[in-house]
Write a protein that holds these residues in place. Structure first.
Motif, short mmCIF file in Angstrom:
data_model
loop_
_atom_site.label_atom_id
_atom_site.label_comp_id
_atom_site.label_asym_id
_atom_site.label_seq_id
_atom_site.Cartn_x
_atom_site.Cartn_y
_atom_site.Cartn_z
N ILE A 46 0.86 -1.19 0.00
CA ILE A 46 0.00 0.00 0.00
C ILE A 46 0.89 1.24 0.00
O ILE A 46 1.74 1.41 0.89
CB ILE A 46 -0.94 0.03 1.23
N ALA A 47 0.68 2.08 -1.00
CA ALA A 47 1.53 3.27 -1.17
C ALA A 47 0.94 4.46 -0.42
O ALA A 47 0.10 5.18 -0.94
CB ALA A 47 1.67 3.60 -2.66
N LEU A 92 8.76 -0.80 -8.38
CA LEU A 92 9.25 -1.96 -7.62
C LEU A 92 8.25 -3.11 -7.71
O LEU A 92 8.62 -4.26 -7.95
CB LEU A 92 9.41 -1.60 -6.14
N GLY A 93 6.98 -2.76 -7.49
CA GLY A 93 5.92 -3.77 -7.53
C GLY A 93 5.88 -4.50 -8.86
O GLY A 93 5.79 -5.73 -8.91
N GLN A 94 5.99 -3.72 -9.95
CA GLN A 94 6.01 -4.35 -11.28
C GLN A 94 7.19 -5.29 -11.42
O GLN A 94 7.06 -6.41 -11.91
CB GLN A 94 6.12 -3.28 -12.36
N VAL A 127 4.32 -7.85 -7.70
CA VAL A 127 3.50 -7.75 -6.49
C VAL A 127 2.57 -6.54 -6.69
O VAL A 127 3.03 -5.48 -7.10
CB VAL A 127 4.39 -7.55 -5.23
N PRO A 128 1.25 -6.71 -6.43
CA PRO A 128 0.35 -5.58 -6.64
C PRO A 128 0.63 -4.42 -5.67
O PRO A 128 1.03 -4.64 -4.53
CB PRO A 128 -1.04 -6.18 -6.37
N VAL A 129 0.39 -3.21 -6.18
CA VAL A 129 0.58 -2.02 -5.36
C VAL A 129 -0.74 -1.25 -5.34
O VAL A 129 -1.28 -0.92 -6.39
CB VAL A 129 1.69 -1.12 -5.94
#
Ligand code: GDP
Length: 297
Positions: free
Chosen positions: A136-137, A152-154, A158-160
């Motif tokens: 969670i951003a 980073l997530g991409q 990993v989903p953001v």
């Protein structure tokens, strides 16, 4: 990681004893003086140094050591054991919720490596536990923190969860938690805002997020390269938020070791992980025993 100066000085101090047969109390006193200086030079907190030296000295003047045929080895063993103790004895695993999701809140000052560590941790959980983490951003103040987390997530797949920078971070967390619960993510990692220094507004926001998310883990990232400053930051965050663990970042660039040796004793909170590089795979569990062996060389 290599605390070369510290290792060399400790080895030198102890090697003087090796040339002697039996040692006296005054030999112990002399070696302790050098160990004390070595630790202070490594930027270890002075209270930690004082306590450490006292504990080693008390054990070293015991009959077993003074009567021993190998006093230098005995002292190495004592120093090693006390180093392990001061760093927390055993590794400290991540707290886990009894049922999913486990919620991890990342906190720390800007630049300490919080966002990077959030990504590293997600990848570690994914790789080692086949977990399905979500990030969670909620760092809406640092320019580009959200973009950084999304990239980073991409990269690590990993989903953001993000609502951009115009939404209140507490609201972002609220909606992110709802989404994660709906998608049945087993780990939720919240990247909170950092600032250049600890201030009331930052702490207030973190308190609100803590209250709302009820995290199982509040991980504080501190930069090992900043030495005693990292220890002060850890004390500050811990007194306000009661963190559950510390991630010591940039250990790869730390040549002295002061933060690694002080944080546990000063905050009474475990160092759970260490960052040892900029790559996403450069996050390791912190093992006090291995660190002590590395320090003694
Ligand atoms: P944040 O402001 O706390 O979120 O900090 P960032 O995650 O953006 O990290 C700041 C800088 O430190 C970035 O350039 C990272 O690549 C770098 N960094 C983070 N952790 C480590 C580490 O363990 N070792 C090294 N060498 N660099 C790190």
């Amino acid at each position: 990681m290599a605390f070369e100066g510290l290792t060399e000085r400790l080895q030198n101090a102890i090697s003087k004893l090796k040339r002697k047969g039996k040692i006296s109390e005054s030999d112990v006193k002399e070696v302790m003086r050098e160990i004390r200086l070595a630790l202070l030079e490594a930027d270890v907190n002075f209270k930690v140094v004082k306590d450490f030296v006292k504990k080693v000295r008390v054990r070293a003047v015991g009959v077993e050591v003074l009567e021993s045929l190998t006093p230098a080895q005995q002292i190495v063993k004592i120093v090693n054991e006390e180093l392990v103790k001061v760093m927390g004895e055993k590794e400290s695993p991540l707290n886990k919720a009894p049922k999913i999701p486990t919620i991890i809140m990342m906190v720390g000052l800007q630049g300490a490596g919080k966002t990077t560590t959030a990504g590293k941790l997600a990848l570690k959980l994914k790789n080692e536990q086949k977990a399905r983490p979500i990030l969670i951003a909620a760092d809406v103040y640092r320019p580009a923190a959200i973009d950084q987390l999304q990239i980073l997530g991409q990269n690590i797949d990993v989903p953001v969860f993000s609502l951009g920078t115009d939404v209140n971070p507490v609201e972002i967390v609220r909606q992110g938690l709802a989404e994660a619960k709906e998608k049945k993510n087993d780990y939720i990692i919240i990247d909170t805002a950092g600032r250049l220094q600890i201030d009331e507004k930052l702490m207030d926001e973190l308190h609100q997020i803590k209250e709302l998310a009820q995290p199982n883990e509040i991980l504080l990232t501190v930069d090992a390269m900043t030495g005693q400053n990292a220890v002060e930051v850890a004390e500050g965050f811990n007194s306000q938020l009661d963190v559950t663990g510390v991630v010591l970042t940039k250990l790869d660039g730390d040549t002295r070791g002061g933060a690694a040796l002080s944080i546990r004793a000063i905050t009474n909170k475990p160092i759970k992980f260490v960052g040892q590089g900029e790559k996403m795979t450069d996050l390791d569990v912190f093992y006090p025993e291995r660190m002590a062996s590395r320090i003694l060389g």
